[in-house]
Design a protein around this motif. Structure first.
Motif, PDB file in Angstrom:
ATOM      1  N   VAL A  46       4.680 -23.385  30.297  1.00  0.00           N
ATOM      2  CA  VAL A  46       4.551 -24.308  31.422  1.00  0.00           C
ATOM      3  C   VAL A  46       5.792 -24.230  32.310  1.00  0.00           C
ATOM      4  CG1 VAL A  46       4.325 -26.744  32.044  1.00  0.00           C
ATOM      5  CG2 VAL A  46       3.104 -25.852  30.054  1.00  0.00           C
ATOM      6  N   TRP A  47       5.558 -24.260  33.616  1.00  0.00           N
ATOM      7  CA  TRP A  47       6.620 -24.379  34.620  1.00  0.00           C
ATOM      8  C   TRP A  47       6.154 -25.422  35.625  1.00  0.00           C
ATOM      9  CZ3 TRP A  47      11.497 -22.567  35.007  1.00  0.00           C
ATOM     10  CH2 TRP A  47      12.140 -22.718  36.230  1.00  0.00           C
ATOM     11  N   GLU A  48       6.812 -26.568  35.643  1.00  0.00           N
ATOM     12  CA  GLU A  48       6.419 -27.695  36.507  1.00  0.00           C
ATOM     13  C   GLU A  48       4.960 -28.051  36.253  1.00  0.00           C
ATOM     14  OE1 GLU A  48       7.673 -26.333  40.368  1.00  0.00           O
ATOM     15  OE2 GLU A  48       9.787 -26.660  39.896  1.00  0.00           O
ATOM     16  N   ASP A  49       4.075 -27.915  37.257  1.00  0.00           N
ATOM     17  CA  ASP A  49       2.668 -28.274  37.055  1.00  0.00           C
ATOM     18  C   ASP A  49       1.778 -27.048  36.844  1.00  0.00           C
ATOM     19  OD1 ASP A  49       2.854 -27.269  39.641  1.00  0.00           O
ATOM     20  OD2 ASP A  49       1.334 -28.643  40.429  1.00  0.00           O
ATOM     21  N   LYS A  50       2.395 -25.921  36.474  1.00  0.00           N
ATOM     22  CA  LYS A  50       1.645 -24.675  36.330  1.00  0.00           C
ATOM     23  C   LYS A  50       1.773 -24.107  34.915  1.00  0.00           C
ATOM     24  CE  LYS A  50       2.257 -23.489  41.159  1.00  0.00           C
ATOM     25  NZ  LYS A  50       2.686 -22.499  42.117  1.00  0.00           N
ATOM     26  N   VAL A  51       0.759 -23.311  34.539  1.00  0.00           N
ATOM     27  CA  VAL A  51       0.795 -22.597  33.264  1.00  0.00           C
ATOM     28  C   VAL A  51       0.751 -21.098  33.538  1.00  0.00           C
ATOM     29  CG1 VAL A  51      -0.265 -24.468  31.948  1.00  0.00           C
ATOM     30  CG2 VAL A  51      -1.705 -22.701  32.950  1.00  0.00           C
ATOM     31  N   LEU A  52       1.366 -20.354  32.636  1.00  0.00           N
ATOM     32  CA  LEU A  52       1.455 -18.904  32.776  1.00  0.00           C
ATOM     33  C   LEU A  52       0.293 -18.245  32.031  1.00  0.00           C
ATOM     34  CD1 LEU A  52       3.394 -16.649  33.880  1.00  0.00           C
ATOM     35  CD2 LEU A  52       4.280 -16.518  31.547  1.00  0.00           C
ATOM     36  N   LEU A  53      -0.476 -17.438  32.750  1.00  0.00           N
ATOM     37  CA  LEU A  53      -1.584 -16.698  32.153  1.00  0.00           C
ATOM     38  C   LEU A  53      -1.373 -15.208  32.327  1.00  0.00           C
ATOM     39  CD1 LEU A  53      -4.697 -18.743  33.388  1.00  0.00           C
ATOM     40  CD2 LEU A  53      -3.509 -18.912  31.193  1.00  0.00           C
ATOM     41  N   CYS A  54      -1.971 -14.438  31.420  1.00  0.00           N
ATOM     42  CA  CYS A  54      -1.905 -12.975  31.446  1.00  0.00           C
ATOM     43  C   CYS A  54      -3.308 -12.415  31.627  1.00  0.00           C
ATOM     44  CB  CYS A  54      -1.363 -12.448  30.117  1.00  0.00           C
ATOM     45  SG  CYS A  54       0.214 -13.114  29.602  1.00  0.00           S
ATOM     46  N   LYS A  55      -3.441 -11.412  32.469  1.00  0.00           N
ATOM     47  CA  LYS A  55      -4.720 -10.715  32.629  1.00  0.00           C
ATOM     48  C   LYS A  55      -4.710  -9.526  31.658  1.00  0.00           C
ATOM     49  CE  LYS A  55      -7.656  -9.917  36.405  1.00  0.00           C
ATOM     50  NZ  LYS A  55      -7.823  -9.487  37.802  1.00  0.00           N
ATOM     51  N   ARG A  56      -5.671  -9.497  30.758  1.00  0.00           N
ATOM     52  CA  ARG A  56      -5.670  -8.523  29.662  1.00  0.00           C
ATOM     53  C   ARG A  56      -5.851  -7.082  30.152  1.00  0.00           C
ATOM     54  NH1 ARG A  56      -6.018 -10.108  24.559  1.00  0.00           N
ATOM     55  NH2 ARG A  56      -7.379  -8.393  23.947  1.00  0.00           N
ATOM     56  N   ALA A 125       7.013 -10.694  33.758  1.00  0.00           N
ATOM     57  CA  ALA A 125       6.299  -9.533  34.286  1.00  0.00           C
ATOM     58  C   ALA A 125       5.304  -9.060  33.234  1.00  0.00           C
ATOM     59  CB  ALA A 125       7.277  -8.406  34.612  1.00  0.00           C
ATOM     60  N   ALA A 126       4.255  -8.410  33.693  1.00  0.00           N
ATOM     61  CA  ALA A 126       3.227  -7.918  32.788  1.00  0.00           C
ATOM     62  C   ALA A 126       3.798  -6.904  31.811  1.00  0.00           C
ATOM     63  CB  ALA A 126       2.093  -7.291  33.589  1.00  0.00           C
ATOM     64  N   GLY A 127       3.481  -7.092  30.539  1.00  0.00           N
ATOM     65  CA  GLY A 127       3.833  -6.121  29.514  1.00  0.00           C
ATOM     66  C   GLY A 127       2.722  -5.086  29.393  1.00  0.00           C
ATOM     67  N   PRO A 128       2.828  -4.189  28.410  1.00  0.00           N
ATOM     68  CA  PRO A 128       1.840  -3.109  28.264  1.00  0.00           C
ATOM     69  C   PRO A 128       0.406  -3.588  27.998  1.00  0.00           C
ATOM     70  CG  PRO A 128       3.665  -2.842  26.696  1.00  0.00           C
ATOM     71  CD  PRO A 128       3.905  -4.096  27.442  1.00  0.00           C
ATOM     72  N   VAL A 133       0.503 -10.996  35.403  1.00  0.00           N
ATOM     73  CA  VAL A 133       0.895 -12.293  34.854  1.00  0.00           C
ATOM     74  C   VAL A 133       1.129 -13.210  36.045  1.00  0.00           C
ATOM     75  CG1 VAL A 133       2.582 -13.499  33.414  1.00  0.00           C
ATOM     76  CG2 VAL A 133       2.019 -11.130  32.916  1.00  0.00           C
ATOM     77  N   ALA A 134       0.627 -14.447  35.949  1.00  0.00           N
ATOM     78  CA  ALA A 134       0.778 -15.367  37.084  1.00  0.00           C
ATOM     79  C   ALA A 134       0.767 -16.815  36.613  1.00  0.00           C
ATOM     80  CB  ALA A 134      -0.351 -15.142  38.095  1.00  0.00           C
ATOM     81  N   LEU A 135       1.388 -17.663  37.437  1.00  0.00           N
ATOM     82  CA  LEU A 135       1.378 -19.107  37.219  1.00  0.00           C
ATOM     83  C   LEU A 135       0.186 -19.717  37.952  1.00  0.00           C
ATOM     84  CD1 LEU A 135       5.170 -19.896  37.660  1.00  0.00           C
ATOM     85  CD2 LEU A 135       3.833 -20.212  35.559  1.00  0.00           C
ATOM     86  N   GLU A 140      -6.270 -23.908  40.168  1.00  0.00           N
ATOM     87  CA  GLU A 140      -6.258 -22.468  40.436  1.00  0.00           C
ATOM     88  C   GLU A 140      -6.719 -21.617  39.255  1.00  0.00           C
ATOM     89  OE1 GLU A 140      -2.405 -22.405  43.472  1.00  0.00           O
ATOM     90  OE2 GLU A 140      -2.089 -22.254  41.301  1.00  0.00           O
ATOM     91  N   ILE A 141      -6.803 -22.193  38.089  1.00  0.00           N
ATOM     92  CA  ILE A 141      -7.160 -21.403  36.900  1.00  0.00           C
ATOM     93  C   ILE A 141      -8.550 -20.797  37.078  1.00  0.00           C
ATOM     94  CG2 ILE A 141      -7.759 -21.560  34.436  1.00  0.00           C
ATOM     95  CD1 ILE A 141      -5.389 -23.417  34.115  1.00  0.00           C
ATOM     96  N   PRO A 142      -8.687 -19.494  36.821  1.00  0.00           N
ATOM     97  CA  PRO A 142     -10.003 -18.846  36.922  1.00  0.00           C
ATOM     98  C   PRO A 142     -10.839 -19.149  35.667  1.00  0.00           C
ATOM     99  CG  PRO A 142      -8.335 -17.234  36.323  1.00  0.00           C
ATOM    100  CD  PRO A 142      -7.624 -18.536  36.528  1.00  0.00           C
ATOM    101  N   TRP A 143     -11.353 -20.362  35.591  1.00  0.00           N
ATOM    102  CA  TRP A 143     -12.040 -20.851  34.397  1.00  0.00           C
ATOM    103  C   TRP A 143     -13.167 -19.922  33.959  1.00  0.00           C
ATOM    104  CZ3 TRP A 143      -9.663 -24.388  31.624  1.00  0.00           C
ATOM    105  CH2 TRP A 143      -8.769 -25.265  32.258  1.00  0.00           C
TER     106      TRP A 143
END
Length: 178
Positions: A46-56, A125-128, A133-135, A140-143
């Motif tokens: 979590v950062w302020e009112d956002k969560v960090l998600l990763c695109k697989r 940053a996106a790993g392998p 990766v984005a907040l 905004e979450i792509p449910w």
């Protein structure tokens, strides 16, 4: 399982004396091969009112969004595994707050342990295993593009708890049917 990892002989399935489940047993060296659930550990950064998600960037669910998580390794604690997975998948440094969700998935023999965590900075940053990766704020979450039900439920519980002003521990069993 076909072969004994101790001696290489073919194994059979039987219920060992004093047990109540079918196990792979080696008739040559009597080794019982126990198979146990996989532990999946991760964070809800979590950062302020956002969560960090990763695109697989890997299957299953290639191209779908998830929280940073993965299989726990031998010789690490659940927290160490969650920190490692967060750094590997999102390049993110976090401070773990507490265990937030525990989900049992008996149909695939997995247990998910997700920790609430605070991003220490915006250096990620996106790993392998991630395409990006984005907040995201809740809106905004792509449910409809989330990879796993465990992740969707963790996020929904987080935002509900945040609205209520109190973060609880949540546990559930998720069955095969959606």
């Amino acid at each position: 399982m076909k072969f004994c990892s101790a001696c290489g002989s073919s194994v059979t399935q039987t219920i060992p004396a004093g047990d109540n489940r079918l196990r792979f047993v080696c008739p040559e060296c009597d080794t019982i091969h126990y198979q146990n659930p996989k532990m999946v550990v991760g964070t809800l950064p979590v950062w302020e009112d956002k969560v960090l998600l990763c695109k697989r960037a890997i299957e299953p669910q290639y191209g779908k969004w998830t929280l940073p998580a993965g299989f726990m390794e031998n010789h690490e604690s659940t927290q160490e595994g969650a920190l490692r997975e967060t750094f590997e998948e999102a390049g993110a440094r976090v401070e773990i707050s507490h265990l937030f969700t525990l989900y049992n998935l008996p149909y695939i023999s997995q247990v998910y342990l997700m920790f609430r965590a605070r991003l220490l900075d915006l250096e990620f940053a996106a790993g392998p295993e991630s395409l990006e990766v984005a907040l995201f704020t809740e809106a905004e979450i792509p449910w409809d593009q989330l990879a796993f039900r465990t992740i969707e439920q963790t996020l929904r519980r987080y935002f509900e708890d945040r609205r209520n002003g109190s973060f609880d521990f949540h546990t559930a069993t998720i069955e095969r049917n959606r």
